[in-house]
Design a protein around this motif. Structure first.
Motif, short mmCIF file in Angstrom:
data_model
loop_
_atom_site.label_atom_id
_atom_site.label_comp_id
_atom_site.label_asym_id
_atom_site.label_seq_id
_atom_site.Cartn_x
_atom_site.Cartn_y
_atom_site.Cartn_z
N ALA A 247 0.83 -1.21 0.00
CA ALA A 247 0.00 0.00 0.00
C ALA A 247 0.86 1.25 0.00
CB ALA A 247 -0.93 0.00 1.21
N ALA A 248 1.95 1.22 0.75
CA ALA A 248 2.86 2.36 0.81
C ALA A 248 3.49 2.62 -0.55
CB ALA A 248 3.94 2.12 1.86
N LEU A 249 4.00 1.55 -1.17
CA LEU A 249 4.65 1.69 -2.48
C LEU A 249 3.65 2.16 -3.53
CD1 LEU A 249 6.74 -1.62 -2.42
CD2 LEU A 249 7.59 0.69 -2.01
N THR A 250 2.42 1.68 -3.43
CA THR A 250 1.38 2.07 -4.38
C THR A 250 1.03 3.55 -4.24
OG1 THR A 250 0.46 -0.18 -4.39
CG2 THR A 250 -0.97 1.60 -5.17
N ALA A 251 0.90 4.02 -2.99
CA ALA A 251 0.61 5.43 -2.75
C ALA A 251 1.71 6.32 -3.31
CB ALA A 251 0.43 5.67 -1.26
N TYR A 252 2.95 5.88 -3.15
CA TYR A 252 4.11 6.62 -3.68
C TYR A 252 4.07 6.65 -5.20
CZ TYR A 252 9.10 7.73 -4.38
OH TYR A 252 10.28 8.31 -4.76
N ASP A 253 3.75 5.51 -5.80
CA ASP A 253 3.72 5.44 -7.25
C ASP A 253 2.62 6.34 -7.82
OD1 ASP A 253 4.96 4.24 -9.55
OD2 ASP A 253 3.14 3.08 -9.86
N LYS A 254 1.53 6.48 -7.09
CA LYS A 254 0.45 7.37 -7.53
C LYS A 254 0.90 8.82 -7.50
CE LYS A 254 -3.48 4.41 -6.34
NZ LYS A 254 -4.67 4.24 -5.47
N LEU A 255 1.73 9.18 -6.54
CA LEU A 255 2.28 10.54 -6.51
C LEU A 255 3.17 10.77 -7.73
CD1 LEU A 255 3.21 10.83 -2.72
CD2 LEU A 255 1.32 11.99 -3.89
N ARG A 256 3.90 9.73 -8.10
CA ARG A 256 4.76 9.85 -9.28
C ARG A 256 3.93 10.04 -10.54
NH1 ARG A 256 5.92 6.83 -13.39
NH2 ARG A 256 4.80 5.03 -12.55
N THR A 257 2.93 9.18 -10.72
CA THR A 257 2.14 9.25 -11.95
C THR A 257 1.30 10.53 -12.01
OG1 THR A 257 0.35 7.95 -10.92
CG2 THR A 257 2.02 6.75 -12.19
N ALA A 258 1.04 11.14 -10.85
CA ALA A 258 0.29 12.39 -10.82
C ALA A 258 1.18 13.60 -11.13
CB ALA A 258 -0.38 12.57 -9.46
N GLY A 259 2.46 13.35 -11.34
CA GLY A 259 3.39 14.43 -11.67
C GLY A 259 3.75 15.31 -10.49
N CYS A 260 3.80 14.72 -9.30
CA CYS A 260 4.07 15.50 -8.09
C CYS A 260 5.56 15.75 -7.86
CB CYS A 260 3.48 14.79 -6.88
SG CYS A 260 1.68 14.65 -6.92
N PHE A 261 6.43 15.02 -8.56
CA PHE A 261 7.85 15.11 -8.30
C PHE A 261 8.56 16.06 -9.28
CE2 PHE A 261 7.28 10.51 -6.79
CZ PHE A 261 7.01 10.91 -5.49
N ASN A 262 9.75 16.48 -8.91
CA ASN A 262 10.60 17.31 -9.76
C ASN A 262 11.01 16.55 -11.01
OD1 ASN A 262 11.83 15.97 -7.38
ND2 ASN A 262 13.76 16.38 -8.41
N SER A 263 11.26 17.27 -12.08
CA SER A 263 11.58 16.63 -13.36
C SER A 263 12.89 15.84 -13.31
CB SER A 263 11.66 17.68 -14.48
OG SER A 263 12.66 18.65 -14.19
N ASP A 264 13.83 16.25 -12.46
CA ASP A 264 15.12 15.55 -12.35
C ASP A 264 15.13 14.61 -11.14
OD1 ASP A 264 15.08 17.58 -10.45
OD2 ASP A 264 17.20 18.12 -10.72
N ARG A 265 13.98 14.07 -10.82
CA ARG A 265 13.82 13.24 -9.62
C ARG A 265 14.76 12.04 -9.55
NH1 ARG A 265 9.85 12.53 -13.22
NH2 ARG A 265 9.36 10.43 -13.98
N THR A 266 15.14 11.48 -10.69
CA THR A 266 15.99 10.29 -10.68
C THR A 266 17.47 10.61 -10.58
OG1 THR A 266 16.10 10.19 -13.09
CG2 THR A 266 14.30 8.98 -12.01
N THR A 267 17.85 11.86 -10.79
CA THR A 267 19.27 12.23 -10.76
C THR A 267 19.61 13.24 -9.66
OG1 THR A 267 18.89 13.97 -12.41
CG2 THR A 267 19.56 11.79 -13.22
N ALA A 268 18.63 13.95 -9.13
CA ALA A 268 18.88 14.94 -8.09
C ALA A 268 19.42 14.28 -6.84
CB ALA A 268 17.60 15.70 -7.77
#
Length: 442
Positions: A247-268
Protein backbone atom coordinates in the motif's frame (compact mmCIF):
# COMPACT_ATOMS: atom_id res chain seq x y z
CA UNK A 1 8.41 15.08 27.70
CA UNK A 2 9.41 11.53 26.93
CA UNK A 3 12.81 10.24 27.87
CA UNK A 4 14.97 7.36 26.73
CA UNK A 5 14.25 5.37 29.84
CA UNK A 6 10.58 4.80 29.14
CA UNK A 7 10.07 2.43 26.19
CA UNK A 8 11.67 1.67 22.84
CA UNK A 9 9.84 4.75 21.50
CA UNK A 10 12.16 7.04 23.43
CA UNK A 11 12.80 10.78 23.13
CA UNK A 12 14.71 11.76 20.03
CA UNK A 13 17.70 14.01 20.01
CA UNK A 14 17.81 16.19 16.94
CA UNK A 15 21.25 16.41 15.35
CA UNK A 16 22.52 19.38 13.42
CA UNK A 17 23.90 17.90 10.20
CA UNK A 18 23.62 14.67 8.29
CA UNK A 19 21.87 12.17 6.13
CA UNK A 20 19.05 9.69 6.38
CA UNK A 21 19.37 6.78 8.79
CA UNK A 22 19.03 4.22 6.18
CA UNK A 23 19.65 0.53 6.71
CA UNK A 24 22.82 -0.78 5.17
CA UNK A 25 22.95 -3.89 3.03
CA UNK A 26 24.09 -7.20 4.41
CA UNK A 27 27.57 -8.35 3.59
CA UNK A 28 29.93 -7.80 6.50
CA UNK A 29 32.28 -10.36 8.01
CA UNK A 30 30.73 -13.71 8.89
CA UNK A 31 33.35 -14.61 11.46
CA UNK A 32 32.25 -16.32 14.65
CA UNK A 33 31.55 -14.00 17.58
CA UNK A 34 34.79 -12.78 19.09
CA UNK A 35 33.36 -12.61 22.59
CA UNK A 36 35.63 -9.66 23.32
CA UNK A 37 34.41 -7.31 26.00
CA UNK A 38 35.67 -3.72 26.07
CA UNK A 39 38.76 -3.44 28.25
CA UNK A 40 38.59 -0.59 30.77
CA UNK A 41 41.28 -1.79 33.14
CA UNK A 42 44.31 0.36 33.88
CA UNK A 43 45.24 3.73 32.47
CA UNK A 44 44.50 4.29 28.81
CA UNK A 45 47.59 4.46 26.57
CA UNK A 46 48.87 7.84 25.35
CA UNK A 47 50.53 8.80 22.08
CA UNK A 48 48.33 6.41 20.10
CA UNK A 49 46.95 7.27 16.66
CA UNK A 50 43.37 6.07 16.20
CA UNK A 51 41.73 5.90 12.79
CA UNK A 52 38.09 6.95 12.79
CA UNK A 53 35.88 6.25 9.79
CA UNK A 54 33.50 9.17 10.03
CA UNK A 55 30.65 10.61 8.02
CA UNK A 56 31.55 13.86 6.29
CA UNK A 57 28.21 15.22 7.50
CA UNK A 58 29.51 15.27 11.09
CA UNK A 59 28.58 18.51 12.81
CA UNK A 60 31.18 20.99 13.97
CA UNK A 61 30.30 19.92 17.51
CA UNK A 62 31.35 16.35 16.74
CA UNK A 63 34.55 17.51 15.07
CA UNK A 64 35.30 19.63 18.12
CA UNK A 65 34.62 16.63 20.33
CA UNK A 66 37.34 14.71 18.49
CA UNK A 67 39.76 17.59 19.07
CA UNK A 68 38.80 17.79 22.74
CA UNK A 69 39.57 14.09 23.13
CA UNK A 70 42.99 14.54 21.52
CA UNK A 71 43.78 17.38 23.93
CA UNK A 72 42.63 15.43 26.97
CA UNK A 73 44.15 12.06 26.09
CA UNK A 74 47.37 12.81 24.27
CA UNK A 75 46.18 10.49 21.51
CA UNK A 76 45.57 11.45 17.89
CA UNK A 77 42.40 10.80 15.92
CA UNK A 78 43.02 10.35 12.20
CA UNK A 79 39.76 11.05 10.40
CA UNK A 80 39.01 8.91 7.36
CA UNK A 81 36.29 10.75 5.45
CA UNK A 82 33.30 8.72 4.28
CA UNK A 83 31.17 10.84 1.92
CA UNK A 84 27.71 11.51 3.33
CA UNK A 85 26.08 10.98 -0.04
CA UNK A 86 27.38 7.41 -0.39
CA UNK A 87 27.95 6.61 3.26
CA UNK A 88 26.27 3.17 3.59
CA UNK A 89 27.68 1.69 0.38
CA UNK A 90 31.17 3.10 0.94
CA UNK A 91 31.44 1.69 4.45
CA UNK A 92 30.10 -1.67 3.28
CA UNK A 93 32.58 -1.84 0.43
CA UNK A 94 35.56 -0.96 2.61
CA UNK A 95 34.40 -3.36 5.32
CA UNK A 96 34.01 -6.23 2.86
CA UNK A 97 37.71 -5.93 1.93
CA UNK A 98 38.66 -6.68 5.54
CA UNK A 99 39.74 -3.09 6.28
CA UNK A 100 38.98 -1.96 9.83
CA UNK A 101 39.23 1.40 11.59
CA UNK A 102 39.93 1.71 15.31
CA UNK A 103 36.63 3.58 15.76
CA UNK A 104 33.66 3.31 13.43
CA UNK A 105 30.85 5.84 13.10
CA UNK A 106 27.89 3.83 11.83
CA UNK A 107 24.15 3.34 11.95
CA UNK A 108 22.62 2.06 15.18
CA UNK A 109 19.74 0.14 13.57
CA UNK A 110 19.88 -3.54 14.44
CA UNK A 111 19.84 -4.46 10.77
CA UNK A 112 22.88 -2.26 10.21
CA UNK A 113 24.69 -3.73 13.20
CA UNK A 114 23.96 -7.19 11.81
CA UNK A 115 25.18 -6.16 8.37
CA UNK A 116 28.67 -5.73 9.83
CA UNK A 117 28.27 -8.78 12.08
CA UNK A 118 28.70 -6.65 15.19
CA UNK A 119 28.80 -9.67 17.50
CA UNK A 120 31.77 -11.05 15.59
CA UNK A 121 33.62 -7.88 14.66
CA UNK A 122 33.00 -5.30 17.41
CA UNK A 123 33.87 -5.03 21.08
CA UNK A 124 31.00 -5.53 23.52
CA UNK A 125 30.47 -2.18 25.29
CA UNK A 126 27.67 -3.41 27.55
CA UNK A 127 29.62 -2.90 30.78
CA UNK A 128 30.53 0.74 30.12
CA UNK A 129 28.77 3.39 32.27
CA UNK A 130 27.01 5.07 29.33
CA UNK A 131 24.74 2.05 28.80
CA UNK A 132 22.75 2.73 31.95
CA UNK A 133 22.47 6.40 31.01
CA UNK A 134 21.16 5.51 27.54
CA UNK A 135 18.36 3.47 29.08
CA UNK A 136 16.09 1.89 26.46
CA UNK A 137 18.15 3.42 23.66
CA UNK A 138 20.91 0.93 24.45
CA UNK A 139 18.51 -1.92 23.62
CA UNK A 140 17.77 -0.42 20.19
CA UNK A 141 20.90 1.32 18.93
CA UNK A 142 23.88 -0.92 18.22
CA UNK A 143 22.23 -3.77 20.09
CA UNK A 144 22.49 -7.41 19.02
CA UNK A 145 21.66 -10.44 21.11
CA UNK A 146 21.04 -8.39 24.22
CA UNK A 147 24.50 -6.78 24.08
CA UNK A 148 25.33 -3.15 23.28
CA UNK A 149 28.04 -2.62 20.69
CA UNK A 150 27.59 1.12 20.06
CA UNK A 151 27.45 4.37 21.99
CA UNK A 152 24.90 6.83 20.60
CA UNK A 153 25.61 10.40 21.61
CA UNK A 154 24.13 12.12 18.57
CA UNK A 155 20.50 12.05 17.60
CA UNK A 156 17.80 9.76 16.51
CA UNK A 157 16.72 10.68 12.98
CA UNK A 158 13.09 11.78 12.96
CA UNK A 159 11.46 11.41 9.55
CA UNK A 160 8.51 13.34 8.19
CA UNK A 161 7.84 16.19 5.77
CA UNK A 162 9.78 19.45 5.54
CA UNK A 163 7.64 22.12 3.87
CA UNK A 164 8.26 25.65 2.66
CA UNK A 165 6.04 28.02 4.64
CA UNK A 166 5.87 30.75 2.01
CA UNK A 167 4.91 28.32 -0.77
CA UNK A 168 2.18 26.80 1.38
CA UNK A 169 0.86 30.24 2.33
CA UNK A 170 0.76 31.30 -1.33
CA UNK A 171 -1.21 28.16 -2.18
CA UNK A 172 -3.52 28.64 0.80
CA UNK A 173 -2.61 25.26 2.25
CA UNK A 174 -2.08 23.87 5.72
CA UNK A 175 0.75 21.37 6.38
CA UNK A 176 -0.17 17.80 5.36
CA UNK A 177 -0.92 14.99 7.79
CA UNK A 178 -1.74 12.04 5.52
CA UNK A 179 -0.88 10.65 2.11
CA UNK A 180 -4.28 11.75 0.85
CA UNK A 181 -3.24 15.26 1.92
CA UNK A 182 -0.01 14.92 -0.05
CA UNK A 183 -1.92 13.97 -3.18
CA UNK A 184 -4.49 16.76 -2.73
CA UNK A 185 -1.80 19.35 -1.93
CA UNK A 186 0.13 18.29 -5.01
CA UNK A 187 -2.87 19.08 -7.20
CA UNK A 188 -3.34 22.52 -5.63
CA UNK A 189 0.35 23.36 -5.73
CA UNK A 190 0.66 22.48 -9.41
CA UNK A 191 -2.20 24.88 -10.14
CA UNK A 192 -1.27 27.77 -7.85
CA UNK A 193 2.54 27.64 -7.73
CA UNK A 194 3.74 26.70 -11.22
CA UNK A 195 7.46 26.12 -11.44
CA UNK A 196 7.59 24.80 -7.87
CA UNK A 197 7.95 21.04 -7.39
CA UNK A 198 5.18 19.87 -5.03
CA UNK A 199 7.47 17.07 -3.79
CA UNK A 200 11.21 17.02 -4.45
CA UNK A 201 12.82 13.59 -4.74
CA UNK A 202 16.52 12.73 -4.83
CA UNK A 203 16.90 9.41 -6.64
CA UNK A 204 20.46 10.30 -7.53
CA UNK A 205 21.44 9.63 -3.92
CA UNK A 206 19.39 6.40 -3.91
CA UNK A 207 18.50 6.36 -0.22
CA UNK A 208 16.15 9.40 0.01
CA UNK A 209 13.22 7.79 -1.89
CA UNK A 210 12.92 5.19 0.87
CA UNK A 211 11.49 7.78 3.23
CA UNK A 212 8.45 8.82 1.20
CA UNK A 213 7.93 5.48 -0.54
CA UNK A 214 7.60 3.51 2.70
CA UNK A 215 9.03 4.76 5.99
CA UNK A 216 6.64 7.69 6.44
CA UNK A 217 3.56 5.85 5.17
CA UNK A 218 4.13 2.90 7.51
CA UNK A 219 4.74 4.94 10.66
CA UNK A 220 1.20 4.44 11.95
CA UNK A 221 1.34 0.71 11.19
CA UNK A 222 4.38 0.21 13.40
CA UNK A 223 3.04 1.49 16.71
CA UNK A 224 4.67 -0.65 19.41
CA UNK A 225 6.60 -2.23 16.50
CA UNK A 226 3.47 -4.08 15.42
CA UNK A 227 4.24 -4.27 11.71
CA UNK A 228 7.90 -5.24 11.86
CA UNK A 229 7.01 -7.88 14.48
CA UNK A 230 4.40 -9.36 12.13
CA UNK A 231 7.08 -9.64 9.43
CA UNK A 232 9.64 -11.16 11.78
CA UNK A 233 7.25 -13.78 13.19
CA UNK A 234 6.01 -14.75 9.74
CA UNK A 235 2.42 -13.66 10.23
CA UNK A 236 2.78 -11.18 7.37
CA UNK A 237 4.94 -10.77 4.31
CA UNK A 238 6.26 -7.61 2.72
CA UNK A 239 4.85 -8.93 -0.54
CA UNK A 240 1.26 -9.34 0.72
CA UNK A 241 -0.83 -7.70 -2.00
CA UNK A 242 -3.21 -6.22 0.58
CA UNK A 243 -0.49 -5.45 3.14
CA UNK A 244 0.81 -2.08 4.36
CA UNK A 245 4.12 -2.26 2.49
CA UNK A 246 2.52 -2.71 -0.91
CA UNK A 247 0.00 0.00 0.00
CA UNK A 248 2.86 2.36 0.81
CA UNK A 249 4.65 1.69 -2.48
CA UNK A 250 1.38 2.07 -4.38
CA UNK A 251 0.61 5.43 -2.75
CA UNK A 252 4.11 6.62 -3.68
CA UNK A 253 3.72 5.44 -7.25
CA UNK A 254 0.45 7.37 -7.53
CA UNK A 255 2.28 10.54 -6.51
CA UNK A 256 4.76 9.85 -9.28
CA UNK A 257 2.14 9.25 -11.95
CA UNK A 258 0.29 12.39 -10.82
CA UNK A 259 3.39 14.43 -11.67
CA UNK A 260 4.07 15.50 -8.09
CA UNK A 261 7.85 15.11 -8.30
CA UNK A 262 10.60 17.31 -9.76
CA UNK A 263 11.58 16.63 -13.36
CA UNK A 264 15.12 15.55 -12.35
CA UNK A 265 13.82 13.24 -9.62
CA UNK A 266 15.99 10.29 -10.68
CA UNK A 267 19.27 12.23 -10.76
CA UNK A 268 18.88 14.94 -8.09
CA UNK A 269 20.84 14.49 -4.87
CA UNK A 270 20.07 14.84 -1.17
CA UNK A 271 21.83 18.21 -1.11
CA UNK A 272 19.65 19.42 -3.98
CA UNK A 273 16.38 18.57 -2.32
CA UNK A 274 17.15 20.36 0.93
CA UNK A 275 18.28 23.51 -0.87
CA UNK A 276 15.15 23.37 -3.02
CA UNK A 277 12.78 23.39 -0.05
CA UNK A 278 14.76 26.19 1.63
CA UNK A 279 14.74 28.33 -1.52
CA UNK A 280 11.07 27.70 -2.27
CA UNK A 281 11.76 25.73 -5.45
CA UNK A 282 10.10 22.77 -3.76
CA UNK A 283 7.01 22.83 -1.56
CA UNK A 284 7.81 19.62 0.31
CA UNK A 285 10.64 17.18 0.95
CA UNK A 286 10.39 13.86 2.76
CA UNK A 287 13.51 13.72 4.92
CA UNK A 288 14.74 13.34 8.48
CA UNK A 289 15.95 15.70 11.17
CA UNK A 290 19.60 15.02 10.39
CA UNK A 291 19.16 17.24 7.33
CA UNK A 292 18.49 20.37 9.37
CA UNK A 293 22.22 21.03 9.57
CA UNK A 294 22.37 21.06 5.77
CA UNK A 295 19.55 23.61 5.71
CA UNK A 296 21.48 25.75 8.19
CA UNK A 297 24.61 25.47 6.08
CA UNK A 298 22.70 26.44 2.92
CA UNK A 299 21.48 29.51 4.81
CA UNK A 300 25.08 30.38 5.76
CA UNK A 301 24.35 29.63 9.40
CA UNK A 302 21.29 31.90 9.54
CA UNK A 303 19.02 29.64 11.59
CA UNK A 304 16.41 32.40 11.85
CA UNK A 305 16.07 32.33 8.06
CA UNK A 306 15.68 28.55 8.12
CA UNK A 307 13.06 28.71 10.87
CA UNK A 308 11.12 31.40 8.99
CA UNK A 309 11.21 29.45 5.72
CA UNK A 310 10.84 25.78 6.62
CA UNK A 311 8.53 23.79 8.89
CA UNK A 312 8.33 20.09 9.74
CA UNK A 313 5.40 17.71 10.36
CA UNK A 314 4.91 14.00 10.83
CA UNK A 315 2.97 12.32 8.01
CA UNK A 316 1.83 8.72 7.61
CA UNK A 317 -0.88 6.80 5.78
CA UNK A 318 -3.99 8.21 7.47
CA UNK A 319 -2.75 10.36 10.36
CA UNK A 320 0.09 12.64 11.43
CA UNK A 321 2.73 10.22 12.74
CA UNK A 322 6.48 10.66 12.41
CA UNK A 323 9.01 7.82 12.57
CA UNK A 324 12.52 7.60 13.95
CA UNK A 325 15.70 5.54 13.83
CA UNK A 326 19.18 5.85 15.34
CA UNK A 327 21.35 8.20 13.30
CA UNK A 328 24.85 7.20 12.21
CA UNK A 329 26.10 10.66 13.19
CA UNK A 330 27.48 10.37 16.69
CA UNK A 331 26.97 6.59 16.94
CA UNK A 332 30.29 4.83 17.54
CA UNK A 333 31.50 1.22 17.52
CA UNK A 334 34.93 -0.18 18.45
CA UNK A 335 35.97 -2.83 15.91
CA UNK A 336 37.94 -5.79 17.19
CA UNK A 337 41.28 -5.27 15.43
CA UNK A 338 43.53 -7.48 17.52
CA UNK A 339 45.66 -4.48 18.55
CA UNK A 340 45.01 -4.41 22.30
CA UNK A 341 46.64 -1.00 22.81
CA UNK A 342 44.53 0.68 20.16
CA UNK A 343 41.40 -1.12 21.29
CA UNK A 344 41.94 0.18 24.83
CA UNK A 345 42.51 3.69 23.49
CA UNK A 346 39.37 3.47 21.33
CA UNK A 347 37.35 2.46 24.39
CA UNK A 348 38.87 5.44 26.17
CA UNK A 349 37.44 7.65 23.40
CA UNK A 350 34.00 6.12 23.98
CA UNK A 351 34.32 6.79 27.71
CA UNK A 352 35.31 10.41 27.05
CA UNK A 353 32.57 11.02 24.47
CA UNK A 354 29.93 9.66 26.85
CA UNK A 355 31.53 11.09 29.98
CA UNK A 356 33.84 14.05 30.51
CA UNK A 357 33.36 15.47 27.01
CA UNK A 358 29.63 14.87 26.68
CA UNK A 359 28.10 17.95 28.33
CA UNK A 360 30.28 20.35 26.32
CA UNK A 361 29.35 18.51 23.13
CA UNK A 362 25.62 18.75 23.88
CA UNK A 363 25.96 22.44 24.72
CA UNK A 364 27.72 23.20 21.44
CA UNK A 365 25.53 20.91 19.32
CA UNK A 366 22.32 22.34 20.83
CA UNK A 367 20.55 19.00 20.81
CA UNK A 368 18.50 17.03 23.31
CA UNK A 369 20.81 14.67 25.24
CA UNK A 370 20.62 10.94 24.65
CA UNK A 371 22.23 10.30 28.05
CA UNK A 372 20.36 11.05 31.26
CA UNK A 373 21.62 13.68 33.70
CA UNK A 374 22.59 16.28 31.08
CA UNK A 375 20.91 19.66 30.69
CA UNK A 376 19.01 20.24 27.45
CA UNK A 377 20.11 23.45 25.68
CA UNK A 378 17.77 25.86 23.89
CA UNK A 379 16.73 24.36 20.56
CA UNK A 380 16.43 25.90 17.12
CA UNK A 381 12.82 26.55 16.09
CA UNK A 382 12.79 23.92 13.34
CA UNK A 383 14.16 21.37 15.80
CA UNK A 384 11.30 22.27 18.11
CA UNK A 385 8.92 21.38 15.25
CA UNK A 386 10.65 18.02 14.92
CA UNK A 387 10.47 17.41 18.65
CA UNK A 388 6.76 18.25 18.63
CA UNK A 389 6.16 15.75 15.83
CA UNK A 390 8.09 13.12 17.79
CA UNK A 391 6.22 13.81 21.01
CA UNK A 392 2.90 13.29 19.24
CA UNK A 393 3.59 9.57 19.00
CA UNK A 394 6.45 8.83 16.61
CA UNK A 395 7.15 5.15 16.02
CA UNK A 396 10.35 3.22 15.34
CA UNK A 397 10.98 3.06 11.58
CA UNK A 398 9.66 -0.36 10.61
CA UNK A 399 12.79 -1.38 8.70
CA UNK A 400 15.04 -0.91 11.74
CA UNK A 401 14.58 -4.50 12.89
CA UNK A 402 14.16 -6.24 9.51
CA UNK A 403 17.32 -7.81 8.01
CA UNK A 404 18.05 -7.25 4.35
CA UNK A 405 16.49 -3.82 4.10
CA UNK A 406 19.71 -2.25 2.92
CA UNK A 407 18.58 -3.30 -0.54
CA UNK A 408 15.57 -1.00 -0.38
CA UNK A 409 17.44 2.11 -1.48
CA UNK A 410 18.13 0.81 -5.01
CA UNK A 411 14.69 -0.79 -5.22
CA UNK A 412 12.80 2.35 -4.21
CA UNK A 413 14.85 4.26 -6.79
CA UNK A 414 13.70 1.80 -9.44
CA UNK A 415 10.11 2.46 -8.41
CA UNK A 416 10.76 6.19 -8.70
CA UNK A 417 12.20 5.66 -12.20
CA UNK A 418 9.20 3.52 -13.22
CA UNK A 419 11.48 0.53 -13.76
CA UNK A 420 9.60 -1.74 -11.34
CA UNK A 421 6.03 -1.88 -10.06
CA UNK A 422 5.09 -1.66 -6.37
CA UNK A 423 4.36 -5.40 -6.28
CA UNK A 424 7.68 -6.24 -7.94
CA UNK A 425 9.59 -4.13 -5.41
CA UNK A 426 7.70 -5.75 -2.54
CA UNK A 427 8.37 -9.26 -3.82
CA UNK A 428 12.09 -8.55 -4.14
CA UNK A 429 12.26 -7.04 -0.67
CA UNK A 430 10.53 -10.10 0.80
CA UNK A 431 13.14 -12.29 -0.88
CA UNK A 432 15.97 -10.09 0.41
CA UNK A 433 14.53 -10.30 3.91
CA UNK A 434 14.22 -14.09 3.81
CA UNK A 435 17.78 -14.48 2.56
CA UNK A 436 19.19 -12.14 5.22
CA UNK A 437 17.13 -13.74 7.99
CA UNK A 438 18.35 -17.20 7.00
CA UNK A 439 21.97 -16.02 6.89
CA UNK A 440 21.64 -14.45 10.35
CA UNK A 441 20.60 -17.82 11.82
CA UNK A 442 23.64 -19.65 10.41
Amino acid sequence: MRNFRGRPGMLAAMLAFGLAAVSACSGGSTAAPSGKVANTEGAAPKGVTLTLWHNTADSKALLDLYKAYEKKSGNTIKLVDIPADSFPSTVQTKWATGARPDILEWHGNRTDALSLNAAGTMLDLSKLPFVAKEGDLATVSGSVGGKTYAATIGALSISGIFYNKQVFAKAGLQPPQTYDDLAADCKVLKAKTPGVAPLFEAGGSQWPPQILSAFNYLAESNENQAYDTSILNGKAKLSDADGPFVAALTAYDKLRTAGCFNSDRTTAKWEDQMKAVLDGKAAMVAQNSDSIGLLNSDANGDTAKVDASVGFVGVSATKAVANYAPSPLGTYYVPSTGDSEKERAAVDFIEFATGAGYADYIKEAKIIPTLSGTTTPELQGLLQDVKKAYDQGATLSFNSEIPGFGNFGPESSKLLADQESPQQVAAKMQAFYQQAAAAAKQ
